[in-house]
Design a protein around this motif. Structure first.
Motif, PDB file in Angstrom:
ATOM      1  N   THR A 209      34.240  46.655  44.140  1.00  0.00           N
ATOM      2  CA  THR A 209      33.493  46.216  42.964  1.00  0.00           C
ATOM      3  C   THR A 209      32.371  47.228  42.725  1.00  0.00           C
ATOM      4  OG1 THR A 209      32.387  44.333  41.924  1.00  0.00           O
ATOM      5  CG2 THR A 209      31.905  44.696  44.249  1.00  0.00           C
ATOM      6  N   ALA A 210      31.543  47.008  41.716  1.00  0.00           N
ATOM      7  CA  ALA A 210      30.451  47.941  41.438  1.00  0.00           C
ATOM      8  C   ALA A 210      29.438  47.275  40.519  1.00  0.00           C
ATOM      9  CB  ALA A 210      30.988  49.209  40.762  1.00  0.00           C
ATOM     10  N   PRO A 211      28.165  47.662  40.647  1.00  0.00           N
ATOM     11  CA  PRO A 211      27.160  47.117  39.722  1.00  0.00           C
ATOM     12  C   PRO A 211      27.572  47.378  38.276  1.00  0.00           C
ATOM     13  CG  PRO A 211      26.109  48.385  41.462  1.00  0.00           C
ATOM     14  CD  PRO A 211      27.589  48.614  41.597  1.00  0.00           C
ATOM     15  N   ASN A 212      27.359  46.398  37.450  1.00  0.00           N
ATOM     16  CA  ASN A 212      27.629  46.494  36.008  1.00  0.00           C
ATOM     17  C   ASN A 212      29.091  46.654  35.635  1.00  0.00           C
ATOM     18  OD1 ASN A 212      25.069  46.064  34.938  1.00  0.00           O
ATOM     19  ND2 ASN A 212      24.466  48.156  35.490  1.00  0.00           N
ATOM     20  N   ARG A 213      29.952  46.546  36.608  1.00  0.00           N
ATOM     21  CA  ARG A 213      31.382  46.712  36.318  1.00  0.00           C
ATOM     22  C   ARG A 213      31.863  45.667  35.296  1.00  0.00           C
ATOM     23  NH1 ARG A 213      36.320  46.265  40.728  1.00  0.00           N
ATOM     24  NH2 ARG A 213      37.639  47.824  39.765  1.00  0.00           N
ATOM     25  N   LEU A 214      31.327  44.454  35.376  1.00  0.00           N
ATOM     26  CA  LEU A 214      31.805  43.385  34.501  1.00  0.00           C
ATOM     27  C   LEU A 214      30.773  42.995  33.438  1.00  0.00           C
ATOM     28  CD1 LEU A 214      33.611  41.171  37.187  1.00  0.00           C
ATOM     29  CD2 LEU A 214      34.449  43.172  35.924  1.00  0.00           C
TER      30      LEU A 214
ATOM     31  N   LEU B 216      26.769  24.391  28.240  1.00  0.00           N
ATOM     32  CA  LEU B 216      27.935  24.508  29.125  1.00  0.00           C
ATOM     33  C   LEU B 216      28.162  23.250  29.958  1.00  0.00           C
ATOM     34  CD1 LEU B 216      30.039  26.745  29.710  1.00  0.00           C
ATOM     35  CD2 LEU B 216      28.794  27.184  31.827  1.00  0.00           C
ATOM     36  N   ARG B 217      29.414  22.779  29.930  1.00  0.00           N
ATOM     37  CA  ARG B 217      29.807  21.663  30.790  1.00  0.00           C
ATOM     38  C   ARG B 217      30.471  22.265  32.014  1.00  0.00           C
ATOM     39  NH1 ARG B 217      33.202  18.177  26.567  1.00  0.00           N
ATOM     40  NH2 ARG B 217      33.463  16.727  28.283  1.00  0.00           N
ATOM     41  N   GLY B 218      29.855  22.057  33.148  1.00  0.00           N
ATOM     42  CA  GLY B 218      30.419  22.622  34.376  1.00  0.00           C
ATOM     43  C   GLY B 218      29.808  23.959  34.718  1.00  0.00           C
ATOM     44  N   CYS B 219      30.223  24.480  35.856  1.00  0.00           N
ATOM     45  CA  CYS B 219      29.609  25.716  36.358  1.00  0.00           C
ATOM     46  C   CYS B 219      30.421  26.940  35.919  1.00  0.00           C
ATOM     47  CB  CYS B 219      29.520  25.641  37.872  1.00  0.00           C
ATOM     48  SG  CYS B 219      31.097  25.242  38.616  1.00  0.00           S
ATOM     49  N   TYR B 220      29.888  28.093  36.243  1.00  0.00           N
ATOM     50  CA  TYR B 220      30.567  29.360  36.013  1.00  0.00           C
ATOM     51  C   TYR B 220      31.140  29.792  37.360  1.00  0.00           C
ATOM     52  CZ  TYR B 220      31.305  34.187  34.439  1.00  0.00           C
ATOM     53  OH  TYR B 220      31.875  35.389  34.103  1.00  0.00           O
ATOM     54  N   VAL B 221      32.472  29.906  37.425  1.00  0.00           N
ATOM     55  CA  VAL B 221      33.112  30.314  38.670  1.00  0.00           C
ATOM     56  C   VAL B 221      33.519  31.782  38.581  1.00  0.00           C
ATOM     57  CG1 VAL B 221      35.124  29.992  40.163  1.00  0.00           C
ATOM     58  CG2 VAL B 221      33.938  27.992  39.225  1.00  0.00           C
ATOM     59  N   ASP B 222      33.035  32.588  39.507  1.00  0.00           N
ATOM     60  CA  ASP B 222      33.418  33.996  39.583  1.00  0.00           C
ATOM     61  C   ASP B 222      34.415  34.128  40.732  1.00  0.00           C
ATOM     62  OD1 ASP B 222      33.489  36.671  38.999  1.00  0.00           O
ATOM     63  OD2 ASP B 222      31.605  37.167  40.032  1.00  0.00           O
ATOM     64  N   LEU B 223      35.698  34.120  40.387  1.00  0.00           N
ATOM     65  CA  LEU B 223      36.753  34.092  41.404  1.00  0.00           C
ATOM     66  C   LEU B 223      37.065  35.504  41.886  1.00  0.00           C
ATOM     67  CD1 LEU B 223      38.941  32.132  42.755  1.00  0.00           C
ATOM     68  CD2 LEU B 223      40.511  33.210  41.147  1.00  0.00           C
ATOM     69  N   GLY B 224      36.984  35.712  43.201  1.00  0.00           N
ATOM     70  CA  GLY B 224      37.294  37.026  43.761  1.00  0.00           C
ATOM     71  C   GLY B 224      36.198  38.021  43.434  1.00  0.00           C
ATOM     72  N   PHE B 225      34.967  37.715  43.898  1.00  0.00           N
ATOM     73  CA  PHE B 225      33.827  38.579  43.514  1.00  0.00           C
ATOM     74  C   PHE B 225      33.839  39.906  44.261  1.00  0.00           C
ATOM     75  CE2 PHE B 225      32.197  35.367  46.538  1.00  0.00           C
ATOM     76  CZ  PHE B 225      31.774  36.190  47.584  1.00  0.00           C
ATOM     77  N   GLY B 226      34.565  39.966  45.395  1.00  0.00           N
ATOM     78  CA  GLY B 226      34.722  41.248  46.059  1.00  0.00           C
ATOM     79  C   GLY B 226      33.836  41.431  47.289  1.00  0.00           C
ATOM     80  N   ALA B 227      33.742  42.684  47.748  1.00  0.00           N
ATOM     81  CA  ALA B 227      33.058  42.999  49.001  1.00  0.00           C
ATOM     82  C   ALA B 227      31.584  42.612  48.963  1.00  0.00           C
ATOM     83  CB  ALA B 227      33.211  44.487  49.304  1.00  0.00           C
ATOM     84  N   LEU B 228      30.976  42.734  47.809  1.00  0.00           N
ATOM     85  CA  LEU B 228      29.570  42.319  47.623  1.00  0.00           C
ATOM     86  C   LEU B 228      29.495  41.491  46.337  1.00  0.00           C
ATOM     87  CD1 LEU B 228      27.700  45.647  48.475  1.00  0.00           C
ATOM     88  CD2 LEU B 228      27.693  43.533  49.829  1.00  0.00           C
ATOM     89  N   PRO B 229      28.569  40.532  46.274  1.00  0.00           N
ATOM     90  CA  PRO B 229      28.584  39.605  45.136  1.00  0.00           C
ATOM     91  C   PRO B 229      27.784  40.098  43.934  1.00  0.00           C
ATOM     92  CG  PRO B 229      26.956  38.899  46.707  1.00  0.00           C
ATOM     93  CD  PRO B 229      27.566  40.140  47.283  1.00  0.00           C
TER      94      PRO B 229
END
Ligand SMILES: C[S@@+](CC[C@H](N)C(=O)[O-])C[C@H]1O[C@@H](n2cnc3c(N)ncnc32)[C@H](O)[C@@H]1O
Length: 267
Positions: free
Chosen positions: A12-17, A35-48
């Motif tokens: 992954t990398a800063p600002n990649r997404l 927003l109803r519910g949370c934001y799920v970041d699936l597979g965030f990688g080696a660092l969050p």
């Protein structure tokens, strides 16, 4: 519950997404505010790093936003927990999301995750994710280059019991050196095998490249040119979201039938 999926490379990398955050803030500001519910970041990688950035950016719209980073690799979850804070947590899990019975997701982002799976596994993964989306919830599934200069993602929305494809978003870095064809490398898996010469994907990129070249007539400013090229694609019969607020920021949003509605007027 055993996480569904398999560990993959964690790059992954800063600002990649960053562009996914910008897109949501532009196209779905109201939805994010309520927003109803949370934001799920699936597979965030080696660092969050992308989960942290998303929380910071989208909290400007919704101070109560909760981001949950989910990883199938336990070491990555343990590492990420050092960055946990109120509104940001990290959980071990897979496509069967580790949400409690009372939790739902308002947004799920699975970026640079599904491209590492076989195409045959993709639909099951999407169905599992969709089952945890709140009504009207959004699923962003896409691929980028390593730095985040080129992104493409499918946008789905939970409607009723099902998942509906809203569109395909192309989000390149917009400057004079833009080459639309390069986005072919970051297409979602389901299109990768359909890029044969003369086929609909190929015709789309040829049309976009021509429209981008021709947009020089609109001036030198790359974002103005990008918007002009997008409008030209629309005139040729491609389904394009014409909102200037999206086009001027470098988001070419194509319809859910892309590339099938292959521009009746295209040569
Ligand atoms: C290439 S990284 C992507 C990181 C980040 N999302 C990005 O785009 O920069 C993919 C990550 O997804 C994780 N992963 C793969 N399959 C998964 C699954 N089914 N559930 C949760 N995480 C998964 C891998 O362990 C890996 O760390």
């Amino acid at each position: 519950v055993r996480p569904v999926g398999q560990p993959t490379r964690g790059k992954t990398a800063p600002n990649r997404l960053r562009k996914t955050d910008t897109f949501l803030a532009l196209a779905y500001a109201e939805r994010l505010r309520g927003l109803r519910g949370c934001y799920v970041d699936l597979g965030f990688g080696a660092l969050p790093v992308t989960s942290i950035e998303t929380l910071r950016r989208l909290r400007r719209l919704n101070p109560a936003l909760r981001v949950i980073g989910v990883e199938i690799d336990p070491v990555r979850v343990a590492t990420a927990r050092a960055w946990a804070e109120p509104g940001l947590e990290f959980r071990l899990g897979g496509f069967n999301l580790p949400l409690g019975p009372d939790e739902t997701a308002g947004v799920i982002r699975a970026f640079n995750v599904l491209r590492q799976y076989d195409e045959a596994q993709v639909q099951d993964a999407l169905d599992r994710l969709a089952s945890r989306l709140a009504p009207g919830g959004l699923l962003i599934e896409g691929t980028s280059d390593p730095t985040g200069r080129l992104l493409s993602f499918l946008l789905h929305e939970r409607r009723g019991a099902g998942l509906e494809r809203v569109g395909l978003v192309m989000a390149p870095r917009v400057d004079a050196a833009l080459e639309p064809r390069r986005l072919q490398a970051v297409l979602p898996k389901s299109f990768v095998h359909r890029v044969e010469p003369g086929g609909p994907v190929d015709r789309f990129f040829a049309a976009w490249a021509r429209a981008w070249q021709a947009s020089r007539r609109a001036g030198a400013e790359p974002r103005v040119r990008f918007a002009a090229a997008g409008l030209e694609l629309g005139r040729q019969g491609w389904t394009v979201d014409r909102r200037p607020g999206l086009l001027r920021r470098g988001f070419l949003v194509l319809g859910p039938d892309w590339p099938a509605a292959a521009g009746a007027a295209a040569p």
